[in-house]
Scaffold this active site. Structure first.
Site, mmCIF file in Angstrom:
data_model
loop_
_atom_site.group_PDB
_atom_site.id
_atom_site.type_symbol
_atom_site.label_atom_id
_atom_site.label_comp_id
_atom_site.label_asym_id
_atom_site.label_seq_id
_atom_site.Cartn_x
_atom_site.Cartn_y
_atom_site.Cartn_z
ATOM 1 N NE ARG A 15 -1.981 -1.621 3.579
ATOM 2 C CZ ARG A 15 -2.397 -1.731 4.850
ATOM 3 N NH1 ARG A 15 -3.607 -1.363 5.156
ATOM 4 N NH2 ARG A 15 -1.602 -2.216 5.773
ATOM 5 C CE LYS A 75 1.694 -2.329 8.904
ATOM 6 N NZ LYS A 75 0.446 -2.871 9.513
ATOM 7 C CE1 TYR A 94 -4.784 2.302 10.497
ATOM 8 C CE2 TYR A 94 -3.761 1.690 8.428
ATOM 9 C CZ TYR A 94 -4.890 1.945 9.174
ATOM 10 O OH TYR A 94 -6.125 1.840 8.590
ATOM 11 C CG HIS A 96 -1.206 -0.730 15.431
ATOM 12 N ND1 HIS A 96 -2.497 -0.861 15.894
ATOM 13 C CD2 HIS A 96 -1.314 -0.641 14.084
ATOM 14 C CE1 HIS A 96 -3.338 -0.855 14.866
ATOM 15 N NE2 HIS A 96 -2.653 -0.718 13.764
ATOM 16 C CD GLU A 118 -2.519 3.226 15.581
ATOM 17 O OE1 GLU A 118 -2.457 3.522 14.381
ATOM 18 O OE2 GLU A 118 -1.532 3.274 16.343
ATOM 19 C CB VAL A 179 -14.937 -7.941 10.489
ATOM 20 C CG1 VAL A 179 -14.738 -9.365 10.017
ATOM 21 C CG2 VAL A 179 -13.625 -7.168 10.420
ATOM 22 C CB VAL A 267 -11.303 -11.306 10.401
ATOM 23 C CG1 VAL A 267 -10.808 -9.932 9.965
ATOM 24 C CG2 VAL A 267 -11.912 -12.042 9.212
ATOM 25 C CG ASP A 270 -6.174 -7.605 14.153
ATOM 26 O OD1 ASP A 270 -7.132 -8.316 14.498
ATOM 27 O OD2 ASP A 270 -6.322 -6.439 13.749
HETATM 28 N N1 LIG Z 1 -6.829 -9.827 9.953
HETATM 29 C C1 LIG Z 1 -6.937 -8.642 9.399
HETATM 30 O O1 LIG Z 1 -6.298 -8.349 8.390
HETATM 31 C C2 LIG Z 1 -7.870 -7.629 9.985
HETATM 32 C C3 LIG Z 1 -8.230 -6.486 9.252
HETATM 33 C C4 LIG Z 1 -9.148 -5.597 9.807
HETATM 34 C C5 LIG Z 1 -9.686 -5.838 11.092
HETATM 35 N N2 LIG Z 1 -9.285 -6.948 11.791
HETATM 36 C C6 LIG Z 1 -9.811 -7.291 13.123
HETATM 37 O O2 LIG Z 1 -11.137 -7.801 13.033
HETATM 38 C C7 LIG Z 1 -11.737 -7.686 14.324
HETATM 39 C C8 LIG Z 1 -13.145 -7.116 14.185
HETATM 40 O O3 LIG Z 1 -13.069 -5.753 13.777
HETATM 41 P P1 LIG Z 1 -14.368 -4.851 13.567
HETATM 42 O O4 LIG Z 1 -13.900 -3.580 12.944
HETATM 43 O O5 LIG Z 1 -15.428 -5.631 12.891
HETATM 44 O O6 LIG Z 1 -14.809 -4.565 15.073
HETATM 45 P P2 LIG Z 1 -16.238 -4.024 15.567
HETATM 46 O O7 LIG Z 1 -15.997 -3.384 16.873
HETATM 47 O O8 LIG Z 1 -16.898 -3.244 14.481
HETATM 48 O O9 LIG Z 1 -17.099 -5.351 15.772
HETATM 49 C C9 LIG Z 1 -16.839 -6.301 16.756
HETATM 50 C C10 LIG Z 1 -18.161 -6.920 17.162
HETATM 51 O O10 LIG Z 1 -17.875 -8.030 18.036
HETATM 52 C C11 LIG Z 1 -18.979 -8.100 18.931
HETATM 53 N N3 LIG Z 1 -18.704 -8.988 20.041
HETATM 54 C C12 LIG Z 1 -18.014 -8.747 21.183
HETATM 55 N N4 LIG Z 1 -18.026 -9.850 21.976
HETATM 56 C C13 LIG Z 1 -18.735 -10.796 21.294
HETATM 57 C C14 LIG Z 1 -19.093 -12.142 21.577
HETATM 58 N N5 LIG Z 1 -18.746 -12.734 22.721
HETATM 59 N N6 LIG Z 1 -19.811 -12.821 20.655
HETATM 60 C C15 LIG Z 1 -20.175 -12.245 19.494
HETATM 61 N N7 LIG Z 1 -19.872 -10.969 19.181
HETATM 62 C C16 LIG Z 1 -19.163 -10.258 20.069
HETATM 63 C C17 LIG Z 1 -19.208 -6.638 19.301
HETATM 64 O O11 LIG Z 1 -20.486 -6.450 19.919
HETATM 65 C C18 LIG Z 1 -19.096 -5.961 17.935
HETATM 66 O O12 LIG Z 1 -20.348 -5.871 17.277
HETATM 67 C C19 LIG Z 1 -10.786 -6.794 15.138
HETATM 68 O O13 LIG Z 1 -9.985 -7.603 15.960
HETATM 69 C C20 LIG Z 1 -9.943 -6.130 14.083
HETATM 70 O O14 LIG Z 1 -8.694 -5.714 14.581
HETATM 71 C C21 LIG Z 1 -8.387 -7.831 11.253
#
Ligand SMILES: NC(=O)c1ccc[n+]([C@@H]2O[C@H](COP(=O)([O-])OP(=O)(O)OC[C@H]3O[C@@H](n4cnc5c(N)ncnc54)[C@H](O)[C@@H]3O)[C@@H](O)[C@H]2O)c1
Length: 366
Positions: A15, A75, A94, A96, A118, A179, A267, A270
């Site tokens: 990126r 980054k 970013y 972190h 972030e 997500v 997902v 992280d």
């Molecule tokens: N792997 C990657 O490349 C990548 C990229 C982007 C985001 N992420 C990660 O994805 C994750 C989700 O991000 P997001 O932006 O959707 O977050 P978000 O805050 O929008 O959504 C998280 C959801 O999880 C719910 N939740 C909490 N506890 C729960 C449980 N016990 N059961 C069911 N649901 C529950 C919350 O109520 C919320 O609606 C984060 O850890 C983020 O860092 C990873």
């Protein structure tokens, strides 16, 4: 202001901090933009595109850092970049910080103005500069999951959309946040049957209101999860507890309850993942198998689609970058409470309390 766009040198990062459209806006506002040669190549933007938008191309990363008042990137700076950073230089990227004491100490030492994507936070408490990457990852999760459900890569051999006379595949989405909703939408679009779980009733009501009838909501608890994993082909982990490790909603013993070839795309890797057996993987080697269950847990999923990710990221960062360039960091942060939350380190002083807490520091350590 003089703005610099260096090429990202972190491993596998394609990126870039600004598109030619962003350069165009800055130049239109009477700023000067230096772009390192080939900085945008990985995302499909070439030197002539930047030149046409009004940028000046510089050969080396050293020149970009030396000649710019503000650096806009993607980054966190890596070790080779530390000494290039100048006192009082604005770094908008970013960071972190809480995950790297070395980086934090380096930025304190360099006395830069570190504004972290972030931690920019809007009035509703959402993180506008993280959202687009969650949107990319949520949508990609289904693409990847569909691929690994294929038999040659050890999946169940299920086509998510089914065909006439054969029922579609079943997708279980844990978490109805950014997500989760994007994943549910993509899976529904393919014709899969989708179940989405959350503990937040507001989120479930929203999903219920906007999604088609083959997306159903259920409350997230162990009883429901244990029941649902037995019949679902693809499981997406999209749970987040702000600032904490994701809860292990699927424990090791539950894998035995799943059918062989079930695919988990965690997902949330992280933040430690919401599956006990999750460990971070890379785009080069994205999956591993435990108890016949395929695990996909790439920690930087958006990195695989740099064109889309760069566009999505810069759409949301540009208005802030423009504000910083037009007003200078002090006035811009004073005027904009969201941007002010992005200030992490200012000329050697940590101004974001969570960083100090993360390292157990009593005061700023250089
Ligand atoms: N792997 C990657 O490349 C990548 C990229 C982007 C985001 N992420 C990660 O994805 C994750 C989700 O991000 P997001 O932006 O959707 O977050 P978000 O805050 O929008 O959504 C998280 C959801 O999880 C719910 N939740 C909490 N506890 C729960 C449980 N016990 N059961 C069911 N649901 C529950 C919350 O109520 C919320 O609606 C984060 O850890 C983020 O860092 C990873």
């Amino acid at each position: 202001m003089i703005v610099g766009i260096p090429k990202e040198i972190k491993n596998n990062e394609s990126r870039v901090g600004m598109t030619p459209a962003g350069v165009f806006e800055l130049v239109k506002n009477n700023h000067k933009v230096y772009v390192q040669s080939d900085a945008g190549e990985g995302s499909g933007f070439f030197n002539q595109d930047y030149q046409q938008a009004g940028a000046i191309i510089l050969d080396t990363i050293g020149q970009v850092y030396a000649m710019s008042e503000m650096i806009v990137k993607v980054k966190e700076p890596i070790e080779e970049e530390y000494d290039l950073i100048q006192k009082g230089q604005i770094l908008f990227t970013y960071f972190h910080f809480a995950s790297s004491e070395v980086l934090t100490k380096a930025m304190i030492r360099q006395k830069a103005i570190c504004i972290a994507y972030e931690t920019v936070e809007d009035e509703e408490g959402t993180l506008p500069l993280l959202t687009p990457m969650s949107e990319v990852a949520g949508r990609m999760a289904i693409q990847q999951g569909a691929k690994y459900l294929e038999k040659p890569v050890k999946g169940r051999g299920v086509l998510l959309g089914g065909v006439p006379g054969v029922a579609p595949g079943k997708v279980l989405v844990l978490g109805a946040g950014v997500v989760g909703i994007q994943a549910a939408k993509m899976a529904a679009g393919l014709g899969a049957h989708v179940t989405i779980l959350d503990i937040n009733m507001k989120r479930l009501r929203y999903v219920n209101d906007v999604m088609p009838p083959h997306v159903v909501t259920e409350f997230s608890n162990e009883f429901n999860i244990r029941r649902l994993i037995k019949t679902h082909d693809l499981i997406i982990g999209g749970v987040l507890l702000k600032g904490a490790k994701a809860p292990n909603l699927i424990t090791r013993d539950m894998l035995k309850e799943m059918r062989p070839g079930t695919v988990i795309v965690d997902v949330a890797v992280d933040q430690g993942g919401c599956v006990e057996t999750t460990k971070p993987t890379t785009h080069e080697d994205p999956i591993y198998i435990i108890d016949d269950v395929v695990h996909y847990s790439v920690a930087n999923m958006p990195g695989a689609v740099p064109y889309t990710s760069t566009m999505a990221l810069t759409n949301v960062t540009l208005p802030y970058a423009l504000k910083l360039a037009n007003l200078g960091w002090e006035a811009a942060c004073a005027k904009d409470a969201s941007l002010n939350k992005g200030l992490n380190i200012v000329e050697g002083k940590v101004v974001y309390q969570e960083i100090i807490e993360a390292f157990g520091w009593e005061e700023v350590v250089a």
